[in-house]
Write a protein that holds these residues in place. Sequence first.
Motif, PDB file in Angstrom:
ATOM      1  N   ASN A   1       0.725  -1.401  -0.150  1.00 27.83           N
ATOM      2  CA  ASN A   1       0.067   0.031  -0.020  1.00 27.83           C
ATOM      3  C   ASN A   1       0.703   1.358  -0.284  1.00 27.83           C
ATOM      4  OD1 ASN A   1      -2.393  -1.339   0.115  1.00 27.83           O
ATOM      5  ND2 ASN A   1      -2.142  -2.021   2.094  1.00 27.83           N
ATOM      6  N   GLU A   2       2.097   1.170  -0.101  1.00 27.68           N
ATOM      7  CA  GLU A   2       2.874   2.329   0.023  1.00 27.68           C
ATOM      8  C   GLU A   2       3.126   2.797  -1.322  1.00 27.68           C
ATOM      9  OE1 GLU A   2       6.709   1.274   1.726  1.00 27.68           O
ATOM     10  OE2 GLU A   2       5.952   0.781   3.684  1.00 27.68           O
ATOM     11  N   ASP A   3       3.795   3.986  -1.421  1.00 27.12           N
ATOM     12  CA  ASP A   3       3.977   4.529  -2.896  1.00 27.12           C
ATOM     13  C   ASP A   3       5.421   4.635  -3.065  1.00 27.12           C
ATOM     14  OD1 ASP A   3       1.565   5.479  -3.308  1.00 27.12           O
ATOM     15  OD2 ASP A   3       1.941   7.632  -2.802  1.00 27.12           O
ATOM     16  N   LEU A   4       5.718   4.161  -4.259  1.00 26.62           N
ATOM     17  CA  LEU A   4       7.152   3.957  -4.562  1.00 26.62           C
ATOM     18  C   LEU A   4       7.896   5.448  -5.160  1.00 26.62           C
ATOM     19  CD1 LEU A   4       7.527   0.697  -7.081  1.00 26.62           C
ATOM     20  CD2 LEU A   4       8.494   0.886  -4.962  1.00 26.62           C
ATOM     21  N   PRO A   5       8.798   5.633  -4.729  1.00 24.40           N
ATOM     22  CA  PRO A   5       9.514   6.880  -4.912  1.00 24.40           C
ATOM     23  C   PRO A   5       9.983   7.015  -6.348  1.00 24.40           C
ATOM     24  CG  PRO A   5      11.002   5.533  -3.486  1.00 24.40           C
ATOM     25  CD  PRO A   5       9.911   4.870  -3.646  1.00 24.40           C
ATOM     26  N   VAL A   6       9.692   6.001  -7.299  1.00 28.29           N
ATOM     27  CA  VAL A   6      10.261   6.073  -8.680  1.00 28.29           C
ATOM     28  C   VAL A   6       9.170   6.896  -9.591  1.00 28.29           C
ATOM     29  CG1 VAL A   6      10.607   4.457 -10.397  1.00 28.29           C
ATOM     30  CG2 VAL A   6      10.990   3.688  -8.362  1.00 28.29           C
TER      31      VAL A   6
END
Length: 117
Positions: free
Chosen positions: A55-60
């Motif tokens: 459920n996290e966002d990827l910092p990509v």
Amino acid sequence: MILKELYENVTHVQACSQDEFMSHVDTTVRALLARYDKEYVLLPKEVWIKHININEDLPVREEYFVAIRDNVLFLLTGNGDRKTDFVNEAEDAFKTVWKHKMRGKKFRSADYYSYDW
């Protein structure tokens, strides 16, 4: 980049567990970071750490979404066409990010500065 959206996109093509998916995403992003600098792959002021929660966002950067999806599918299925697509799409994403970062800048050769006026 929303990790859950990427997971759903991958599982529509090939079923896999979340742990296996997260491992392949980590492998893929590390490959991108090895090929291109973090300045061109990660969002500004972000650092890559292995994510555990889907459920996290990827910092990509969003430009790499399709490339990451295709490499994860390659790692799951072994389909060589997916690897070819990954390489091409990653290169296109890099060029797009580079183009945006270089907008408005000018390049001059070293000869320009060495003339004696």
